[in-house]
Design a protein around this motif. Structure first.
Motif, PDB file in Angstrom:
ATOM      1  N   SER A 287      37.184  26.044  43.610  1.00  0.00           N
ATOM      2  CA  SER A 287      35.851  26.104  44.205  1.00  0.00           C
ATOM      3  C   SER A 287      34.836  26.254  43.097  1.00  0.00           C
ATOM      4  CB  SER A 287      35.746  27.290  45.172  1.00  0.00           C
ATOM      5  OG  SER A 287      35.925  28.514  44.477  1.00  0.00           O
ATOM      6  N   LYS A 288      33.642  25.748  43.342  1.00  0.00           N
ATOM      7  CA  LYS A 288      32.601  25.805  42.327  1.00  0.00           C
ATOM      8  C   LYS A 288      31.925  27.173  42.326  1.00  0.00           C
ATOM      9  CE  LYS A 288      31.578  20.860  42.439  1.00  0.00           C
ATOM     10  NZ  LYS A 288      30.526  19.838  42.649  1.00  0.00           N
ATOM     11  N   VAL A 289      31.442  27.561  41.161  1.00  0.00           N
ATOM     12  CA  VAL A 289      30.690  28.802  41.017  1.00  0.00           C
ATOM     13  C   VAL A 289      29.221  28.508  41.301  1.00  0.00           C
ATOM     14  CG1 VAL A 289      29.941  30.536  39.366  1.00  0.00           C
ATOM     15  CG2 VAL A 289      32.303  29.732  39.330  1.00  0.00           C
ATOM     16  N   PRO A 290      28.555  29.312  42.100  1.00  0.00           N
ATOM     17  CA  PRO A 290      27.127  29.076  42.373  1.00  0.00           C
ATOM     18  C   PRO A 290      26.320  29.058  41.080  1.00  0.00           C
ATOM     19  CG  PRO A 290      28.023  30.723  43.870  1.00  0.00           C
ATOM     20  CD  PRO A 290      29.077  30.481  42.832  1.00  0.00           C
TER      21      PRO A 290
ATOM     22  N   MET B  98      26.767  25.978  29.145  1.00  0.00           N
ATOM     23  CA  MET B  98      27.375  27.117  29.842  1.00  0.00           C
ATOM     24  C   MET B  98      26.842  27.296  31.262  1.00  0.00           C
ATOM     25  SD  MET B  98      29.701  29.002  28.300  1.00  0.00           S
ATOM     26  CE  MET B  98      30.475  29.079  26.675  1.00  0.00           C
ATOM     27  N   GLU B  99      25.534  27.356  31.398  1.00  0.00           N
ATOM     28  CA  GLU B  99      24.946  27.652  32.707  1.00  0.00           C
ATOM     29  C   GLU B  99      24.974  26.462  33.652  1.00  0.00           C
ATOM     30  OE1 GLU B  99      21.046  29.168  32.029  1.00  0.00           O
ATOM     31  OE2 GLU B  99      21.770  31.146  31.399  1.00  0.00           O
ATOM     32  N   TYR B 100      25.371  25.309  33.152  1.00  0.00           N
ATOM     33  CA  TYR B 100      25.425  24.109  33.986  1.00  0.00           C
ATOM     34  C   TYR B 100      26.850  23.794  34.445  1.00  0.00           C
ATOM     35  CZ  TYR B 100      20.743  23.194  32.071  1.00  0.00           C
ATOM     36  OH  TYR B 100      19.429  23.289  31.705  1.00  0.00           O
ATOM     37  N   HIS B 101      27.824  24.510  33.921  1.00  0.00           N
ATOM     38  CA  HIS B 101      29.229  24.205  34.209  1.00  0.00           C
ATOM     39  C   HIS B 101      29.602  24.660  35.619  1.00  0.00           C
ATOM     40  CE1 HIS B 101      33.738  24.924  33.564  1.00  0.00           C
ATOM     41  NE2 HIS B 101      33.545  23.616  33.630  1.00  0.00           N
ATOM     42  N   PRO B 102      29.999  23.737  36.491  1.00  0.00           N
ATOM     43  CA  PRO B 102      30.304  24.107  37.881  1.00  0.00           C
ATOM     44  C   PRO B 102      31.432  25.125  38.005  1.00  0.00           C
ATOM     45  CG  PRO B 102      30.082  21.728  37.677  1.00  0.00           C
ATOM     46  CD  PRO B 102      30.109  22.273  36.289  1.00  0.00           C
ATOM     47  N   GLY B 103      32.322  25.178  37.029  1.00  0.00           N
ATOM     48  CA  GLY B 103      33.438  26.118  37.083  1.00  0.00           C
ATOM     49  C   GLY B 103      33.107  27.485  36.537  1.00  0.00           C
ATOM     50  N   GLY B 104      31.908  27.658  36.028  1.00  0.00           N
ATOM     51  CA  GLY B 104      31.514  28.961  35.509  1.00  0.00           C
ATOM     52  C   GLY B 104      31.699  29.088  34.008  1.00  0.00           C
ATOM     53  N   GLU B 105      30.993  30.050  33.436  1.00  0.00           N
ATOM     54  CA  GLU B 105      31.036  30.267  31.994  1.00  0.00           C
ATOM     55  C   GLU B 105      32.399  30.760  31.522  1.00  0.00           C
ATOM     56  OE1 GLU B 105      27.879  32.904  31.053  1.00  0.00           O
ATOM     57  OE2 GLU B 105      26.298  31.563  31.775  1.00  0.00           O
TER      58      GLU B 105
ATOM     59  N   PHE C  95      45.190  27.185  34.030  1.00  0.00           N
ATOM     60  CA  PHE C  95      43.756  26.951  33.912  1.00  0.00           C
ATOM     61  C   PHE C  95      43.268  26.274  35.169  1.00  0.00           C
ATOM     62  CE2 PHE C  95      40.142  24.310  32.541  1.00  0.00           C
ATOM     63  CZ  PHE C  95      39.369  25.286  31.971  1.00  0.00           C
ATOM     64  N   PRO C  96      42.370  26.854  35.908  1.00  0.00           N
ATOM     65  CA  PRO C  96      41.618  28.068  35.642  1.00  0.00           C
ATOM     66  C   PRO C  96      42.497  29.317  35.671  1.00  0.00           C
ATOM     67  CG  PRO C  96      40.576  26.730  37.321  1.00  0.00           C
ATOM     68  CD  PRO C  96      41.952  26.203  37.136  1.00  0.00           C
ATOM     69  N   ALA C  97      41.963  30.400  35.145  1.00  0.00           N
ATOM     70  CA  ALA C  97      42.691  31.664  35.156  1.00  0.00           C
ATOM     71  C   ALA C  97      42.926  32.126  36.585  1.00  0.00           C
ATOM     72  CB  ALA C  97      41.884  32.732  34.400  1.00  0.00           C
ATOM     73  N   PRO C  98      44.076  32.812  36.845  1.00  0.00           N
ATOM     74  CA  PRO C  98      44.363  33.257  38.212  1.00  0.00           C
ATOM     75  C   PRO C  98      43.269  34.116  38.809  1.00  0.00           C
ATOM     76  CG  PRO C  98      46.300  33.452  36.797  1.00  0.00           C
ATOM     77  CD  PRO C  98      45.165  33.113  35.908  1.00  0.00           C
ATOM     78  N   SER C  99      42.556  34.875  37.956  1.00  0.00           N
ATOM     79  CA  SER C  99      41.539  35.783  38.488  1.00  0.00           C
ATOM     80  C   SER C  99      40.136  35.213  38.435  1.00  0.00           C
ATOM     81  CB  SER C  99      41.569  37.097  37.685  1.00  0.00           C
ATOM     82  OG  SER C  99      41.324  36.823  36.309  1.00  0.00           O
ATOM     83  N   SER C 100      40.008  33.949  37.968  1.00  0.00           N
ATOM     84  CA  SER C 100      38.661  33.415  37.800  1.00  0.00           C
ATOM     85  C   SER C 100      38.048  33.005  39.123  1.00  0.00           C
ATOM     86  CB  SER C 100      38.694  32.196  36.864  1.00  0.00           C
ATOM     87  OG  SER C 100      39.157  31.072  37.561  1.00  0.00           O
ATOM     88  N   GLN C 101      36.726  32.831  39.084  1.00  0.00           N
ATOM     89  CA  GLN C 101      35.992  32.426  40.282  1.00  0.00           C
ATOM     90  C   GLN C 101      36.324  31.003  40.687  1.00  0.00           C
ATOM     91  OE1 GLN C 101      32.224  33.537  38.294  1.00  0.00           O
ATOM     92  NE2 GLN C 101      31.672  34.385  40.262  1.00  0.00           N
ATOM     93  N   GLN C 102      36.885  30.224  39.759  1.00  0.00           N
ATOM     94  CA  GLN C 102      37.120  28.819  40.037  1.00  0.00           C
ATOM     95  C   GLN C 102      38.393  28.598  40.844  1.00  0.00           C
ATOM     96  OE1 GLN C 102      36.887  26.443  36.532  1.00  0.00           O
ATOM     97  NE2 GLN C 102      37.079  24.528  37.611  1.00  0.00           N
ATOM     98  N   ARG C 103      39.278  29.615  40.933  1.00  0.00           N
ATOM     99  CA  ARG C 103      40.526  29.452  41.658  1.00  0.00           C
ATOM    100  C   ARG C 103      40.424  30.198  42.996  1.00  0.00           C
ATOM    101  NH1 ARG C 103      45.689  28.092  40.155  1.00  0.00           N
ATOM    102  NH2 ARG C 103      45.051  27.990  37.984  1.00  0.00           N
ATOM    103  N   VAL C 104      40.922  29.596  44.039  1.00  0.00           N
ATOM    104  CA  VAL C 104      40.927  30.236  45.351  1.00  0.00           C
ATOM    105  C   VAL C 104      42.356  30.449  45.783  1.00  0.00           C
ATOM    106  CG1 VAL C 104      38.722  29.276  46.067  1.00  0.00           C
ATOM    107  CG2 VAL C 104      40.802  27.961  46.457  1.00  0.00           C
ATOM    108  N   ALA C 105      42.551  31.233  46.825  1.00  0.00           N
ATOM    109  CA  ALA C 105      43.887  31.654  47.233  1.00  0.00           C
ATOM    110  C   ALA C 105      44.795  30.490  47.568  1.00  0.00           C
ATOM    111  CB  ALA C 105      43.780  32.591  48.435  1.00  0.00           C
ATOM    112  N   SER C 106      44.263  29.394  48.059  1.00  0.00           N
ATOM    113  CA  SER C 106      45.088  28.265  48.465  1.00  0.00           C
ATOM    114  C   SER C 106      45.626  27.473  47.288  1.00  0.00           C
ATOM    115  CB  SER C 106      44.274  27.313  49.357  1.00  0.00           C
ATOM    116  OG  SER C 106      43.186  26.783  48.610  1.00  0.00           O
ATOM    117  N   GLY C 107      45.177  27.794  46.060  1.00  0.00           N
ATOM    118  CA  GLY C 107      45.620  27.043  44.887  1.00  0.00           C
ATOM    119  C   GLY C 107      44.654  25.954  44.510  1.00  0.00           C
TER     120      GLY C 107
ATOM    121  N   LYS D 228      29.522  33.151  23.747  1.00  0.00           N
ATOM    122  CA  LYS D 228      28.812  32.360  24.745  1.00  0.00           C
ATOM    123  C   LYS D 228      27.585  31.664  24.173  1.00  0.00           C
ATOM    124  CE  LYS D 228      30.262  34.629  29.023  1.00  0.00           C
ATOM    125  NZ  LYS D 228      29.829  35.312  30.269  1.00  0.00           N
ATOM    126  N   ASP D 229      26.901  32.349  23.261  1.00  0.00           N
ATOM    127  CA  ASP D 229      25.701  31.738  22.688  1.00  0.00           C
ATOM    128  C   ASP D 229      26.008  30.929  21.425  1.00  0.00           C
ATOM    129  OD1 ASP D 229      26.374  33.835  21.072  1.00  0.00           O
ATOM    130  OD2 ASP D 229      24.351  34.667  20.911  1.00  0.00           O
TER     131      ASP D 229
END
Length: 422
Positions: A24-27, A86-93, A9-21, A68-69
């Protein structure tokens, strides 16, 4: 307690994880910043959908809220409706949805362990997880039928029925501090429920939960300073005890467990620790050792900690010769517990009570005025010339500060004075 299968956690494919391990925050959308979320929580809007009610949530009910709702997540035994967040979470929904309808404690700890989620999500609190019985509901009935026994009344074990859920604890550290966090899983915990004591490298924290006590009792691996602080997040029952390290070194462990550590036991079995706490620190029971004269100075609601001090002293200190309470109030109607105190003075000859009023009526025959050298010098008379003395003082800040100055002027040492802060 529910548990999500162990996974990254985060998931390997999620927007919250970057290649370096790292992460990063989701816009976020415009108007969905942290300050926007804080404004929303203070707006008075019903974020749980329950109109202010708190409910007990079963595992089956939790599983239903997995969209989600309509997303409920359990963290450390408490359930939150995170759909508004949900929409306020920096790591994404997507990251919140990984724990939707389940216990997300383990996932949360992997990334957000030190985040104060109780404050962040307090307006989203749905309630507490229901405790599942360890014995199937029909077990006892089936057993009696098989044995040919079906009594009219079924005996029960009242202790097993009424005992609260056992708390848990964790700890973490910085260079200079060690913080012990107790998760009581109760909502009626306050500072008066917490007893903390540190003697001879042994640290003891007792949390009163109904007729039970939860104990943290540890021989610490390193020395700490004697001043520590206690904070309680009452709406979720979390207790934080902050200890100050003597040396800024990293601890590899908190220490070794002592008797009854991490156990929930009946209060009658917890020993002779006095239950006294205040926002600015805790009373050390070691101050009672070989005590002969105990003087209590209280003004108004500053009488509250004196009740526990008084009861403990008269019951548990064999060396005690005298206990005197000087209780300052404005009028006679302001004196709380007057009849009980007067009865106690009549019953126990070691105890004496003096009431002092600052705005008495003409019918008042007792002492009057404010705390002063004249009042104190007459009141603070030792039973013997060199008897061991302790003076406890509590009241509004001006009263306490003035009282401490006067006590020093009367040549009482710092070790002979303990002040509580209201």
């Amino acid at each position: 307690m529910l548990n999500v299968p162990s996974q990254s956690f985060p998931a390997p494919s999620s927007q919250q994880r970057v290649a370096s391990g790292g992460r990063s925050k989701v816009p976020l959308k415009q108007g969905r910043s942290l300050m926007d979320w804080i404004r929303l929580t203070k707006s008075g809007k019903d974020l749980t959908g329950l109109k202010g009610r708190l409910i007990e949530v079963t595992e089956e009910e939790l599983k239903k809220h997995n969209k989600k709702d309509d997303c409920w997540i359990c963290i450390r035994g408490f359930v939150y409706n995170v759909s508004p967040y949900m929409e306020y979470h920096p790591g994404g929904e997507d990251e919140l949805m990984r724990a939707a309808g389940s216990d997300g404690t383990d996932l949360f700890d992997q990334v957000h362990r030190w985040v104060n989620y109780e404050s962040m999500l307090k307006e989203c609190l749905v309630g507490r997880m229901a405790v599942k019985s360890a014995v199937p509901k029909d077990y006892h009935e089936e057993k009696k039928v098989l044995n040919g026994m079906l009594p009219k009344s079924q005996p029960t074990n009242p202790l097993a029925k009424e005992s609260p859920v056992s708390p848990s604890y964790d700890w973490f550290q910085t260079d200079s501090l060690v913080t012990i966090v107790i998760y009581t899983k109760q909502k009626d915990i306050n500072l008066d429920s917490v007893i903390v004591d540190y003697q001879d490298d042994s640290f003891r924290a007792e949390t009163i939960i109904k007729d039970y006590s939860y104990l943290i009792y540890i021989g610490l691996s390193h020395e700490i300073q004697e001043d520590f602080s206690v904070q309680v997040v009452e709406n979720v029952g979390k207790i934080e005890i902050v200890l100050k390290k003597t040396e800024n070194t990293s601890w590899t462990c908190l220490g070794h467990p002592l008797e009854n550590h991490n156990l929930l036991i009946p209060k009658k079995d917890t020993g002779d620790f006095v239950s006294v706490s205040s926002p600015e620190g805790n009373f050390k029971i070691s101050q009672f050792q070989e005590l002969e004269d105990l003087f209590l100075l209280a003004a108004g609601t500053g009488f509250t900690p004196m009740v526990k001090i008084l009861n403990y002293a008269l019951t548990n200190i064999p060396t005690l010769r005298k206990v005197k309470l000087m209780f300052f109030n404005k009028t006679e109607d302001d004196i709380i517990w007057r009849s009980q105190l007067e009865k106690l003075a009549f019953k126990d000859k070691r105890f004496d009570i003096e009431f002092v009023l600052s705005a008495p009526t003409s019918e008042w025959n007792g002492k009057q005025g404010h705390i002063s050298p004249a009042l104190l010098s007459e009141f603070l008379k030792r039973s013997l010339d060199k008897s061991k003395v302790l003076i406890c003082i509590c009241g509004p800040m001006p009263f306490t500060e003035q009282g401490i100055r006067l006590l020093h002027d009367l040549n009482f040492s710092k070790d002979e004075i303990h002040s509580f802060t209201t």
